[in-house]
Design a protein around this motif. Structure first.
Motif, PDB file in Angstrom:
ATOM      1  N   LEU A 165       0.761  -1.175  -0.156  1.00  0.00           N
ATOM      2  CA  LEU A 165      -0.048  -0.047  -0.116  1.00  0.00           C
ATOM      3  C   LEU A 165       0.837   1.195  -0.262  1.00  0.00           C
ATOM      4  O   LEU A 165       2.000   1.308   0.433  1.00  0.00           O
ATOM      5  CB  LEU A 165      -0.909  -0.047   1.096  1.00  0.00           C
TER       6      LEU A 165
ATOM      7  N   VAL B 249      -8.053   1.539  -5.710  1.00  0.00           N
ATOM      8  CA  VAL B 249      -7.542   1.713  -4.308  1.00  0.00           C
ATOM      9  C   VAL B 249      -7.200   3.185  -4.344  1.00  0.00           C
ATOM     10  O   VAL B 249      -6.169   3.851  -4.982  1.00  0.00           O
ATOM     11  CB  VAL B 249      -6.301   0.921  -4.231  1.00  0.00           C
ATOM     12  N   VAL B 250      -7.788   3.891  -3.373  1.00  0.00           N
ATOM     13  CA  VAL B 250      -7.559   5.455  -3.171  1.00  0.00           C
ATOM     14  C   VAL B 250      -6.652   5.434  -1.825  1.00  0.00           C
ATOM     15  O   VAL B 250      -6.895   4.922  -0.978  1.00  0.00           O
ATOM     16  CB  VAL B 250      -8.737   6.307  -3.058  1.00  0.00           C
ATOM     17  N   VAL B 251      -5.823   6.455  -2.089  1.00  0.00           N
ATOM     18  CA  VAL B 251      -4.660   6.530  -0.871  1.00  0.00           C
ATOM     19  C   VAL B 251      -5.633   6.838   0.540  1.00  0.00           C
ATOM     20  O   VAL B 251      -6.367   7.758   0.363  1.00  0.00           O
ATOM     21  CB  VAL B 251      -3.609   7.642  -1.267  1.00  0.00           C
ATOM     22  N   GLY B 252      -5.219   5.956   1.298  1.00  0.00           N
ATOM     23  CA  GLY B 252      -5.926   6.614   2.715  1.00  0.00           C
ATOM     24  C   GLY B 252      -7.342   6.144   2.832  1.00  0.00           C
ATOM     25  O   GLY B 252      -8.075   6.677   3.845  1.00  0.00           O
ATOM     26  N   TRP B 253      -7.889   5.459   2.021  1.00  0.00           N
ATOM     27  CA  TRP B 253      -9.248   5.079   2.198  1.00  0.00           C
ATOM     28  C   TRP B 253      -9.534   3.826   2.275  1.00  0.00           C
ATOM     29  O   TRP B 253      -9.177   2.897   1.204  1.00  0.00           O
ATOM     30  CB  TRP B 253     -10.061   5.924   1.127  1.00  0.00           C
ATOM     31  N   PRO B 254     -10.378   3.035   2.870  1.00  0.00           N
ATOM     32  CA  PRO B 254     -11.019   3.488   3.939  1.00  0.00           C
ATOM     33  C   PRO B 254     -10.127   3.999   5.050  1.00  0.00           C
ATOM     34  O   PRO B 254      -9.246   3.532   5.186  1.00  0.00           O
ATOM     35  CB  PRO B 254     -11.926   2.327   4.405  1.00  0.00           C
ATOM     36  N   PRO B 255     -10.417   4.914   5.933  1.00  0.00           N
ATOM     37  CA  PRO B 255      -9.656   5.472   6.997  1.00  0.00           C
ATOM     38  C   PRO B 255      -9.342   4.571   8.050  1.00  0.00           C
ATOM     39  O   PRO B 255      -9.869   4.609   9.206  1.00  0.00           O
ATOM     40  CB  PRO B 255     -10.229   6.709   7.435  1.00  0.00           C
ATOM     41  N   VAL B 256      -8.468   3.598   7.682  1.00  0.00           N
ATOM     42  CA  VAL B 256      -8.196   2.472   8.689  1.00  0.00           C
ATOM     43  C   VAL B 256      -6.633   2.844   8.923  1.00  0.00           C
ATOM     44  O   VAL B 256      -6.011   2.774   7.969  1.00  0.00           O
ATOM     45  CB  VAL B 256      -8.300   1.182   8.258  1.00  0.00           C
ATOM     46  N   ARG B 257      -6.115   2.896  10.222  1.00  0.00           N
ATOM     47  CA  ARG B 257      -4.702   3.091  10.599  1.00  0.00           C
ATOM     48  C   ARG B 257      -3.915   1.797   9.883  1.00  0.00           C
ATOM     49  O   ARG B 257      -4.314   0.721   9.776  1.00  0.00           O
ATOM     50  CB  ARG B 257      -4.446   2.774  11.953  1.00  0.00           C
ATOM     51  N   LEU B 258      -2.868   2.329   9.212  1.00  0.00           N
ATOM     52  CA  LEU B 258      -1.731   1.311   8.663  1.00  0.00           C
ATOM     53  C   LEU B 258      -1.474   0.343   9.647  1.00  0.00           C
ATOM     54  O   LEU B 258      -1.453  -1.008   9.387  1.00  0.00           O
ATOM     55  CB  LEU B 258      -0.476   2.041   8.338  1.00  0.00           C
ATOM     56  N   TYR B 259      -1.508   0.639  10.815  1.00  0.00           N
ATOM     57  CA  TYR B 259      -1.014  -0.313  12.067  1.00  0.00           C
ATOM     58  C   TYR B 259      -2.015  -1.673  11.934  1.00  0.00           C
ATOM     59  O   TYR B 259      -2.020  -2.701  12.069  1.00  0.00           O
ATOM     60  CB  TYR B 259      -0.961   0.129  13.331  1.00  0.00           C
ATOM     61  N   ARG B 260      -3.254  -0.834  11.874  1.00  0.00           N
ATOM     62  CA  ARG B 260      -4.573  -1.873  12.132  1.00  0.00           C
ATOM     63  C   ARG B 260      -4.762  -2.720  10.839  1.00  0.00           C
ATOM     64  O   ARG B 260      -4.873  -3.893  10.941  1.00  0.00           O
ATOM     65  CB  ARG B 260      -5.908  -1.063  12.413  1.00  0.00           C
ATOM     66  N   ARG B 261      -4.543  -2.104   9.797  1.00  0.00           N
ATOM     67  CA  ARG B 261      -4.935  -2.690   8.450  1.00  0.00           C
ATOM     68  C   ARG B 261      -3.732  -4.026   8.381  1.00  0.00           C
ATOM     69  O   ARG B 261      -3.971  -5.045   8.046  1.00  0.00           O
ATOM     70  CB  ARG B 261      -4.436  -1.901   7.585  1.00  0.00           C
TER      71      ARG B 261
END
Lengths: 174, 573
Positions: free
Chosen positions: A17, A52-64
């Motif tokens: 990503l 794929v749009v940058v930063g969407w959905p707004p889920v933290r990279l850590y969580r993703r």
């Protein structure tokens, strides 16, 4: 089973990503989305439509990442081929708790009762289950403890016993 | 009041603990300002670039506890390039010289290096509590320094940080004399920890109340830990996969039966559903349950577990619970105050998920609900209107529809009316995130009704500058506004430039503002830093073309002018 495989692939596509790649940032300026999802749930269409749009959905990279890893870790997806059957199946080894469990499921998958119970039943059957381990060697299913097997198994093959002619009887350890 | 000696004032101020109240007190008169600042021990700095460490230390000589926030919120979603800033080193450096009695440091979205941690560990003899949330830049080497040198450490809480694992046995660095731990959270670490050290550490920490393990801690270790720490209140499990017929499972069962104090449960980073029943005895007393990383549990098993959790106040869960599962939550968890539903697969559509049904059910069944974060595949106006009617007490309402410009699927209409109902009904709303197909109308409603709104997040919404203007004019208490991919331009940006000094910050990315407008704003407002993040290659960057659109702009009020650590790609105008 096939669906699970595709979902996994979809996740794999996203593992690299943005965050590092400038190119993607410029690509994604337009507000383009997949809009209505194909109601038939066609995976191929989904893959090509979803942008794929940058930063969407707004889920933290850590969580993703955590969820992707957790999903990957929870699934030990391996392919199973059966001699004489033109298509493969895929199973999640973590769904089973021991060899009997696995082999019973494999029976169901290929709708044959020839593999039967436990490794013990094998010397009566037409087929022998073997697996490829992480070192690339083909081993007989059942020799190592279950957990070790789950960790080292890369793929399974249900081999026709007739193919093993010339190798003598197998000493089945368990 | 003027005739009270300062000691009396100070004593009275002791009863005032909230930062906002303390800030208000300090504005009354010079005497009050002086007494307040000399007695203040806890300070919260919402933007590390709004002030500098030396000013802070000078104003608050008795500083004991500092909370700092760094990068803008949208950094969480990869919108802020790496190396943007928010380095904590200068703070720790200044504090080490000017504030040796520091006891607590809480950092969010900051860059923390191992050097920082080492300096920290050696500079503050009374240091008690380190909380790092969403930080990066450090490794297990830094943690080893903290463990080894902070003699009175009570709390080491690592929440969702990116930590470089150097295969250092940092846990083993806690000396045998360290018995003061109250809270230890290392769930975000990827590497192995020395299990024997962990067990010994737990055994010699009688005050341990909160322990959150990482995935590398195997199931078999859990019962040993719980046996040594039956007083735990907050538990985060490590790996939770095992054979339910095994000895370890039975021993865990027994250990759990002695843990009467557990009120908060989390972890399950690696889990098999068949192991869950062992924790059921804890469920009836749980007030907090976080299963948002437990991808190994399907909706049915999640629901089964939640049926036991009648006292739940806070629930974080994945959307695989489904609308039906949420209906069960609604009928079981009557004390629920906060709900967060995360997407189990952010990119899939059509997989098991939640819709407006689930949220409506929750709103109907949980009268105490005041805080929601809800990722869903669709939402309807009717649903939002019901939710607004059922729950007028929302303080935080964040809705994220995975397809951000999706209309109400039953009517084809934008979701303006639904969100309008929310802001009209929830008079105490402080934080709002909107999504779905939205026109300028929703912003009109927000400006009209959201009187207590402090933070607003907007993406892919609105049709014109009017929308942003409604919000800037109407929301008097607005502190943080973050906007991405909306057609808002210079007219909106410049409509009320004084407003920005009443706010902490404004973020606008992929909107229509131009370089010229940003320059104008920066010129007129010297107490704002207007930063442009420019990610084009060197050759293409052109500071002279005022008509070019600005891709990312972040502006914030500050007392200390432009920052000196801005990287090349950040222009402070």
């Amino acid at each position: 089973m096939a669906k699970l495989g595709v979902e996994f692939e979809i996740t794999e596509l996203r593992l690299g990503l943005p965050g590092d790649s400038d190119e993607k940032i410029n690509e994604n300026k337009k507000r383009v989305f997949s809009g209505e999802m194909d109601p038939t749930g066609d995976e191929e269409a989904m893959k090509t439509k979803a942008v794929v749009v940058v930063g969407w959905p707004p889920v933290r990279l850590y969580r993703r990442r955590g969820i992707e890893e957790a999903s990957a870790n929870n699934k030990r997806m391996v392919k199973i081929s059966m001699d004489g059957v033109p298509f493969l199946r895929k199973v999640n080894l973590n769904d089973f708790i021991n060899y009997s469990d696995l082999l019973a499921a494999v029976d169901n998958l290929f709708e044959c009762s020839t593999i039967g119970e436990a490794p013990k039943g094998r010397h009566n059957s037409e087929y022998i289950p073997i697996y490829e381990d992480t070192e690339g060697d083909w081993l007989l299913v059942g020799d190592v403890p279950w957990k070790m097997f789950v960790e080292s198994c890369k793929r399974l093959r249900i081999m026709k016993r007739s193919d093993t002619k010339g190798f003598g009887k197998f000493a089945i350890k368990k | 009041m003027n005739y009270f000696p300062e000691e009396v004032l100070e004593h009275i101020f002791d009863f005032v603990s909230s930062n906002q109240d303390r800030n208000a007190i300090s504005l009354v008169c010079k005497t009050w300002f002086k007494v307040e600042r000399e007695s203040r021990s806890r300070v919260f700095v919402g933007n590390c670039y709004a002030v500098n460490p030396s000013r802070l230390i000078k104003r608050f000589p008795r500083l004991r506890s500092l909370a700092l926030k760094g990068k803008p919120h949208f950094a969480d979603f990869n919108l802020v390039p790496h190396d943007w800033g928010a380095f904590v080193y200068p703070w720790i450096d200044a504090l080490s010289k000017g504030c040796p009695d520091l006891e607590e440091l809480r950092l969010k979205r900051m860059v923390v290096s191992d050097d920082c941690l080492e300096l920290l560990s050696k500079s503050f003899p009374n240091f008690k509590s380190l909380v790092l949330d969403s930080c990066e830049g450090f490794s297990t080497d830094g943690l080893a320094a903290i463990a080894a040198n902070c003699r009175h450490l009570r709390e080491l809480d690592l929440q969702e940080n990116e930590v470089d694992d150097r295969k250092v046995h940092w846990l083993s660095c806690f000396p045998e004399t360290c018995t003061s731990l109250v809270s230890l959270n290392f769930a975000c670490l990827r590497g192995e920890v020395n299990l024997a050290s962990l067990e010994r550490l737990v055994a010699r920490s009688p005050n341990l109340r909160s322990l959150k393990l990482n995935r590398a801690v195997p199931f078999e270790t859990l019962h040993k830990i719980l046996t040594k720490a039956p007083q735990l209140v907050d538990l985060g499990t490590g790996s939770f996969v095992h054979d339910p017929n095994s000895e370890a499972y039975n021993m865990l069962k027994s250990a759990i039966s002695k843990c009467r104090s557990v009120r908060s449960l989390s972890g399950f980073l690696e889990v098999a559903s068949r192991c869950l029943p062992v924790v059921y005895p804890l469920c009836s007393n749980l007030t907090t349950l976080n299963l948002s990383y437990a991808t190994g549990i399907n909706g049915t098993d999640l629901t089964k577990m939640i049926r036991h959790c009648r006292r739940l106040q806070r629930l974080w869960i994945l959307d695989c619970i489904g609308d039906k599962g949420l209906a069960v939550v609604a009928s079981t968890c009557k004390e629920l105050e906060e709900l967060r539903v995360f997407p189990s697969d952010p990119y899939a559509a059509g997989s098991a998920t939640v819709t407006e049904e689930g949220l409506v059910a929750i709103s109907g069944g949980c009268p105490k609900l005041h805080s929601v974060l809800y990722f869903c595949h669709q939402m309807t106006n009717a649903g939002l209107i019901s939710v607004a009617k059922n729950c007028p007490n929302f303080v935080r309402f964040r809705l994220c529809i995975l397809d951000p410009i999706k209309a109400d699927p039953t009517t084809g209409q934008p979701l303006d009316e639904g969100f309008g109902a929310i802001v009209q009904s929830c008079k105490r709303l402080r934080r709002l995130s909107i999504s779905g197909l939205l026109t300028d109308k929703v912003f009109l409603y927000i400006g009209m009704y959201a009187e207590q709104l402090e933070m607003l997040s907007v993406a892919f919404a609105g049709e014109s500058d009017k929308a942003m203007i409604y919000v800037l004019n109407g929301c008097k208490k607005l502190r943080k506004l973050e906007i991405r991919d909306c057609p808002f331009g210079n007219l909106a940006l410049l409509t009320d430039i004084g407003k920005y000094e009443t706010m902490r910050s404004l973020w606008m990315s992929s909107c229509e503002v131009t370089l010229g407008a940003c320059k104008l704003l920066a010129r007129k407002m010297p107490r704002l830093n207007v930063e442009i993040i420019n990610e084009k290659e060197q050759g293409q960057a052109n500071l002279d073309d005022d008509r070019q659109r600005v891709e990312k702009m972040y502006l914030y009020r500050t007392l200390v002018g432009r920052r000196k650590d801005a990287p090349d790609f950040v222009w402070t105008l």
